[in-house]
Each structure stands twice: as structure tokens, then as C-alpha cells.
Design a protein around this motif. Structure first.
Motif, PDB file in Angstrom:
ATOM      1  N   MET A   1       0.732  -1.305  -0.089  1.00  0.00           N
ATOM      2  CA  MET A   1      -0.025  -0.080  -0.008  1.00  0.00           C
ATOM      3  C   MET A   1       0.882   1.296  -0.140  1.00  0.00           C
ATOM      4  N   LEU A   2       0.686   2.189  -0.805  1.00  0.00           N
ATOM      5  CA  LEU A   2       1.164   3.336  -0.804  1.00  0.00           C
ATOM      6  C   LEU A   2       0.227   4.571  -0.006  1.00  0.00           C
ATOM      7  N   ILE A  10      -3.984   3.475  -1.233  1.00  0.00           N
ATOM      8  CA  ILE A  10      -4.174   3.320  -2.551  1.00  0.00           C
ATOM      9  C   ILE A  10      -4.031   1.789  -2.798  1.00  0.00           C
ATOM     10  N   LEU A  12      -3.078  -0.950  -5.053  1.00  0.00           N
ATOM     11  CA  LEU A  12      -2.188  -1.105  -6.232  1.00  0.00           C
ATOM     12  C   LEU A  12      -2.559  -2.698  -6.495  1.00  0.00           C
ATOM     13  N   ARG A  13      -2.786  -2.912  -8.000  1.00  0.00           N
ATOM     14  CA  ARG A  13      -3.444  -4.265  -8.391  1.00  0.00           C
ATOM     15  C   ARG A  13      -2.238  -4.770  -9.523  1.00  0.00           C
ATOM     16  N   ASP A  14      -1.530  -5.475  -9.200  1.00  0.00           N
ATOM     17  CA  ASP A  14      -0.438  -6.152 -10.134  1.00  0.00           C
ATOM     18  C   ASP A  14      -0.838  -7.477 -10.585  1.00  0.00           C
ATOM     19  N   ASP A  52     -11.676  -3.655  -4.276  1.00  0.00           N
ATOM     20  CA  ASP A  52     -10.612  -2.760  -3.290  1.00  0.00           C
ATOM     21  C   ASP A  52     -10.974  -2.962  -1.882  1.00  0.00           C
TER      22      ASP A  52
END
Length: 104
Positions: A1-2, A10, A12-14, A52
Motif C-alpha cells: 500500500m502507498l 491506494i 495497487l493491483r498487479d 478494493d
């Protein structure tokens, strides 16, 4: 998480990139590797379907678990624990995350 200072996390989805890499490996796999790669692709696909809110809830529950805090404990204690772990969170954001994570 950032995080940015005093803001919401936010997500992040990789997963889609990882899934594509596993599918590429599957297309090039020898027979002994195929079953494991197919299983890995199924697991990654399932995670890619997470919302999310699902991901944030899992993240918050993980922070609480790491701190030894029962997710059914006092709401205030859960918020305090989350903010100690992630000081960048505002009180409002920490409250919202805790509520969503435990289904209050």
C-alpha cells in the motif's frame, strides 16, 4: 500500500500482470509443470476478482492480527492499533477502514 500524508490508502493491483506472466509460462511449460501453473493461475484469477474493499479489509485484519488485536474487540482499540501501524491515516479514514474490515 502507498500513502500520501494524511490520506486514504491506494490499492495497487498487479494481479493481471502476474496472471499474464503465469499464463505465458503455462503456454511454454513441460507436462510436469502444467498442473502447478494451472493451479497458480486459478488462485491469481480469484484474487484478481477481489474488490478494493476486500483487499483493504484483508490488509486491516492482517494489521490487527499482527498486533494481537481481536477484530471483534473495542472499535476504539482497533482504530488506535491501525493508526499506530499506519500513522499517515486520518482518524476518519482509520475508522472507515476498521468498520469495513470487520463488517460493522
Amino acid at each position: 500500500m502507498l500513502f500520501e500524508k494524511k490520506t486514504s490508502p491506494i490499492v495497487l493491483r498487479d494481479g493481471p500482470d502476474i496472471l499474464a506472466a503465469v499464463r505465458t509460462a503455462l503456454a511454454q511449460a513441460v507436462p510436469g509443470e502444467q498442473a502447478g501453473l494451472e493451479r497458480a493461475a486459478d488462485i491469481i484469477e480469484a484474487h484478481c476478482r477481489s474488490t478494493d474493499d476486500d483487499l483493504l479489509g484483508r490488509w486491516v485484519r492482517g494489521i490487527l492480527a499482527d498486533a494481537g488485536v481481536d477484530p471483534r474487540s473495542d472499535h476504539v482499540q482497533r482504530v488506535i492499533t491501525l493508526r499506530k501501524a499506519v500513522p499517515e491515516l486520518t482518524l476518519t479514514t482509520a475508522h472507515r477502514l476498521v468498520v469495513n474490515a470487520v463488517g460493522e
